[in-house]
Design a protein around this motif. Structure first.
Motif, PDB file in Angstrom:
ATOM      1  N   LYS A   1       6.328   9.590   5.542  1.00 41.37           N
ATOM      2  CA  LYS A   1       6.994  11.401   5.743  1.00 41.37           C
ATOM      3  C   LYS A   1       5.991  12.804   5.291  1.00 41.37           C
ATOM      4  O   LYS A   1       4.661  12.468   5.836  1.00 41.37           O
ATOM      5  CB  LYS A   1       7.326  11.522   4.211  1.00 41.37           C
ATOM      6  CG  LYS A   1       8.840  10.994   3.268  1.00 41.37           C
ATOM      7  CD  LYS A   1       8.949  11.020   1.835  1.00 41.37           C
ATOM      8  CE  LYS A   1       9.999   9.948   1.851  1.00 41.37           C
ATOM      9  NZ  LYS A   1       8.990   8.615   0.866  1.00 41.37           N
TER      10      LYS A   1
ATOM     11  N   VAL B   1       1.703   3.993  -5.936  1.00 38.73           N
ATOM     12  CA  VAL B   1       1.598   2.870  -6.762  1.00 38.73           C
ATOM     13  C   VAL B   1       1.705   2.517  -4.371  1.00 38.73           C
ATOM     14  O   VAL B   1       1.477   1.284  -4.560  1.00 38.73           O
ATOM     15  CB  VAL B   1       2.779   2.246  -7.509  1.00 38.73           C
ATOM     16  CG1 VAL B   1       2.836   1.346  -7.441  1.00 38.73           C
ATOM     17  CG2 VAL B   1       2.192   2.608  -9.127  1.00 38.73           C
ATOM     18  N   ILE B   2       2.453   2.590  -4.205  1.00 43.91           N
ATOM     19  CA  ILE B   2       3.217   1.888  -2.779  1.00 43.91           C
ATOM     20  C   ILE B   2       2.119   3.034  -1.647  1.00 43.91           C
ATOM     21  O   ILE B   2       2.668   3.202  -0.358  1.00 43.91           O
ATOM     22  CB  ILE B   2       4.423   2.000  -2.642  1.00 43.91           C
ATOM     23  CG1 ILE B   2       5.615   3.046  -3.270  1.00 43.91           C
ATOM     24  CG2 ILE B   2       4.732   0.831  -3.371  1.00 43.91           C
ATOM     25  CD1 ILE B   2       6.934   3.453  -3.222  1.00 43.91           C
TER      26      ILE B   2
ATOM     27  N   ILE C   1       1.824  -2.661   1.899  1.00 48.42           N
ATOM     28  CA  ILE C   1       2.666  -2.616   1.909  1.00 48.42           C
ATOM     29  C   ILE C   1       3.618  -2.884   2.708  1.00 48.42           C
ATOM     30  O   ILE C   1       4.172  -2.192   3.856  1.00 48.42           O
ATOM     31  CB  ILE C   1       3.473  -1.093   0.713  1.00 48.42           C
ATOM     32  CG1 ILE C   1       2.770  -0.816  -1.014  1.00 48.42           C
ATOM     33  CG2 ILE C   1       4.771  -1.205   1.117  1.00 48.42           C
ATOM     34  CD1 ILE C   1       3.411  -1.985  -1.575  1.00 48.42           C
ATOM     35  N   LEU C   2       4.788  -3.200   2.768  1.00 48.98           N
ATOM     36  CA  LEU C   2       5.414  -4.384   4.239  1.00 48.98           C
ATOM     37  C   LEU C   2       6.441  -3.044   3.973  1.00 48.98           C
ATOM     38  O   LEU C   2       6.727  -1.885   3.024  1.00 48.98           O
ATOM     39  CB  LEU C   2       7.059  -5.175   3.350  1.00 48.98           C
ATOM     40  CG  LEU C   2       7.231  -5.521   4.078  1.00 48.98           C
ATOM     41  CD1 LEU C   2       6.796  -5.897   5.644  1.00 48.98           C
ATOM     42  CD2 LEU C   2       8.987  -6.537   3.797  1.00 48.98           C
TER      43      LEU C   2
ATOM     44  N   SER D   1       1.833  13.686  -7.087  1.00 54.04           N
ATOM     45  CA  SER D   1       2.452  13.325  -8.910  1.00 54.04           C
ATOM     46  C   SER D   1       3.879  13.701  -8.318  1.00 54.04           C
ATOM     47  O   SER D   1       4.546  13.145  -9.122  1.00 54.04           O
ATOM     48  CB  SER D   1       2.242  13.768 -10.203  1.00 54.04           C
ATOM     49  OG  SER D   1       2.260  15.707  -9.601  1.00 54.04           O
ATOM     50  N   PHE D   2       4.197  13.996  -7.391  1.00 55.24           N
ATOM     51  CA  PHE D   2       5.681  14.374  -6.854  1.00 55.24           C
ATOM     52  C   PHE D   2       5.788  13.336  -5.292  1.00 55.24           C
ATOM     53  O   PHE D   2       6.840  12.679  -5.124  1.00 55.24           O
ATOM     54  CB  PHE D   2       6.226  15.912  -7.517  1.00 55.24           C
ATOM     55  CG  PHE D   2       7.186  16.227  -7.516  1.00 55.24           C
ATOM     56  CD1 PHE D   2       8.387  15.238  -8.036  1.00 55.24           C
ATOM     57  CD2 PHE D   2       7.583  16.914  -6.163  1.00 55.24           C
ATOM     58  CE1 PHE D   2       9.503  15.160  -7.606  1.00 55.24           C
ATOM     59  CE2 PHE D   2       9.500  17.157  -6.193  1.00 55.24           C
ATOM     60  CZ  PHE D   2       9.820  16.353  -6.927  1.00 55.24           C
ATOM     61  N   LEU D   3       5.391  14.522  -4.326  1.00 55.47           N
ATOM     62  CA  LEU D   3       5.523  14.220  -3.595  1.00 55.47           C
ATOM     63  C   LEU D   3       4.869  12.711  -2.999  1.00 55.47           C
ATOM     64  O   LEU D   3       6.203  11.889  -1.786  1.00 55.47           O
ATOM     65  CB  LEU D   3       4.665  15.107  -2.233  1.00 55.47           C
ATOM     66  CG  LEU D   3       5.454  16.466  -2.451  1.00 55.47           C
ATOM     67  CD1 LEU D   3       4.626  17.420  -1.362  1.00 55.47           C
ATOM     68  CD2 LEU D   3       6.670  16.734  -2.315  1.00 55.47           C
ATOM     69  N   ALA D   4       3.714  11.684  -3.480  1.00 57.48           N
ATOM     70  CA  ALA D   4       4.176  10.951  -3.198  1.00 57.48           C
ATOM     71  C   ALA D   4       4.566  10.447  -3.980  1.00 57.48           C
ATOM     72  O   ALA D   4       3.776   9.709  -5.681  1.00 57.48           O
ATOM     73  CB  ALA D   4       2.709  10.581  -2.067  1.00 57.48           C
ATOM     74  N   ASN D   5       4.120   8.060  -4.315  1.00 58.94           N
ATOM     75  CA  ASN D   5       4.385   7.578  -5.477  1.00 58.94           C
ATOM     76  C   ASN D   5       2.770   6.799  -4.903  1.00 58.94           C
ATOM     77  O   ASN D   5       2.680   5.872  -4.436  1.00 58.94           O
ATOM     78  CB  ASN D   5       5.004   6.562  -5.452  1.00 58.94           C
ATOM     79  CG  ASN D   5       5.242   5.707  -6.860  1.00 58.94           C
ATOM     80  OD1 ASN D   5       3.934   5.812  -7.187  1.00 58.94           O
ATOM     81  ND2 ASN D   5       6.365   5.093  -6.985  1.00 58.94           N
TER      82      ASN D   5
ATOM     83  N   PRO E   1       9.412  -2.028   6.289  1.00 56.48           N
ATOM     84  CA  PRO E   1      10.516  -2.309   6.801  1.00 56.48           C
ATOM     85  C   PRO E   1      11.416  -1.413   7.867  1.00 56.48           C
ATOM     86  O   PRO E   1      11.657  -2.199   8.943  1.00 56.48           O
ATOM     87  CB  PRO E   1      11.640  -2.923   6.202  1.00 56.48           C
ATOM     88  CG  PRO E   1      11.127  -2.320   5.115  1.00 56.48           C
ATOM     89  CD  PRO E   1       9.787  -2.107   5.265  1.00 56.48           C
ATOM     90  N   GLN E   2      11.153  -0.014   7.348  1.00 57.89           N
ATOM     91  CA  GLN E   2      11.708   0.305   8.899  1.00 57.89           C
ATOM     92  C   GLN E   2      10.700   1.150  10.066  1.00 57.89           C
ATOM     93  O   GLN E   2      10.925   0.748  10.566  1.00 57.89           O
ATOM     94  CB  GLN E   2      10.856   2.303   7.678  1.00 57.89           C
ATOM     95  CG  GLN E   2      12.774   2.055   7.048  1.00 57.89           C
ATOM     96  CD  GLN E   2      12.553   4.114   6.228  1.00 57.89           C
ATOM     97  OE1 GLN E   2      13.327   4.238   6.783  1.00 57.89           O
ATOM     98  NE2 GLN E   2      11.551   3.479   5.393  1.00 57.89           N
TER      99      GLN E   2
END
Lengths: 223, 79
Positions: B41, B68-69, B14-15, B62-66, B17-18
């Motif tokens: 994070k 998918v990315i 995943i790109l 299920s909450f702190l991370a997604n 940019p930050q």
């Protein structure tokens, strides 16, 4: 026809979404994030804004709001749902649509009128458009880069579920210039640009967005 | 009571940019030799003894991370 528009803490575009519903000749119904009751609406719009301050991730907290439980159940039963901007992020976080929205490439918050091309005219929200029609609607987002696994992207393309694509320079790094996608049955659509801000040339760049709201009314009458 | 740390990072593909912006700023500040920066994070949770590892994993996934990315890692730390 009643179309619900959800308000979360931090929603901004619920008023314009309701106005667009009214312009199209339907009755907007205000839905509250903390209320599971959908008040017998026939479709739901999850509007733009910064629900819960975009804390944690955009849409990550809103997806767990009581109203969303009812929206997810209804969507799985075939009710049309449109997620715009933050609403798109919420639908992705909830798993109703695949992929995710990430920080724009080059980090700029993009706020401009953006050309889109209609790629699929068979969804509940895009049937009033002609295929390959180009629409000019506002885009205003800082985390609008659409990403998904290559296999998901291929699936979306193969099944014709890319509903809108950016025309011209890609504004935010979205993979394959994707601006909006749909669920497999075409009832749920999510998009980053804002059709609800483009319903009258007096207040927006065009009235190109109004077709989405007419489209869903057509789909409800046909159902 | 225990302290639990959850680290969430954008997946490698995943790109970020930050992270790129931070990496791009370092040479301008006179720091050479940093070839890549990824920004994620870091969460610190104070949990009581009733919270088991499976529950912590569920909170992270299920909450702190997604997923998918983002990738995530949970660890208990000594206070």
């Amino acid at each position: 026809m009643k179309i619900g528009v959800i308000t979360f803490p931090g929603s901004l575009d619920d008023v314009d979404a309701a106005r667009a519903v009214r312009y199209a000749g339907a009755e907007p119904v205000a839905l509250w994030h903390a209320d599971q009751d959908l008040h017998e609406v026939h479709a739901v719009i999850v509007p733009g804004g910064f629900s819960y301050g975009d804390y944690l991730r955009c849409g990550a907290i809103a997806r767990f709001a009581p109203v969303m439980t009812s929206v997810l159940d209804a969507a799985r039963g075939g009710m049309p749902v449109l997620g715009i901007c933050n609403g798109f992020q919420i639908l992705c976080e909830a798993g109703l649509l695949p992929g995710a929205l990430v920080r724009n490439s080059r980090l700029h918050f993009v706020c401009r009128d953006q050309w889109l091309r209609v790629e699929n005219t068979h969804t509940a929200w895009s049937s009033r458009y002609e295929r390959s029609a180009e629409l000019l609607v506002p885009l205003k987002s800082g985390e609008g880069g659409y990403v998904a696994d290559r296999s998901i992207l291929d699936e979306l393309e193969g099944e014709g579920r890319v509903v809108f694509r950016y025309v011209g320079k890609n504004p935010n790094g979205s993979l394959r210039d994707i601006a909006g996608i749909s669920s497999p049955n075409g009832r749920v659509v999510g998009m980053m640009p804002h059709p609800e801000h483009a319903i009258d040339a007096l207040t927006g760049p065009t009235d190109d967005g109004l077709g989405m709201f007419y489209s869903v009314l057509d789909s409800l009458v046909a159902a | 009571m225990a302290r639990v740390v959850v680290d969430v990072m954008p997946k490698p593909e995943i790109l970020d940019p930050q992270g790129q912006a931070v990496a791009g700023a370092l040479p301008r500040l006179g720091f050479q030799g940093v070839t890549e920066v990824r920004q994620g994070k870091h969460f610190e949770l104070e949990v009581d003894d009733s919270v088991d590892d499976a529950t912590l994993a569920k909170i992270a996934e299920s909450f702190l991370a997604n997923p998918v990315i983002e990738d995530w890692a949970v660890r208990r730390v000594e206070l």
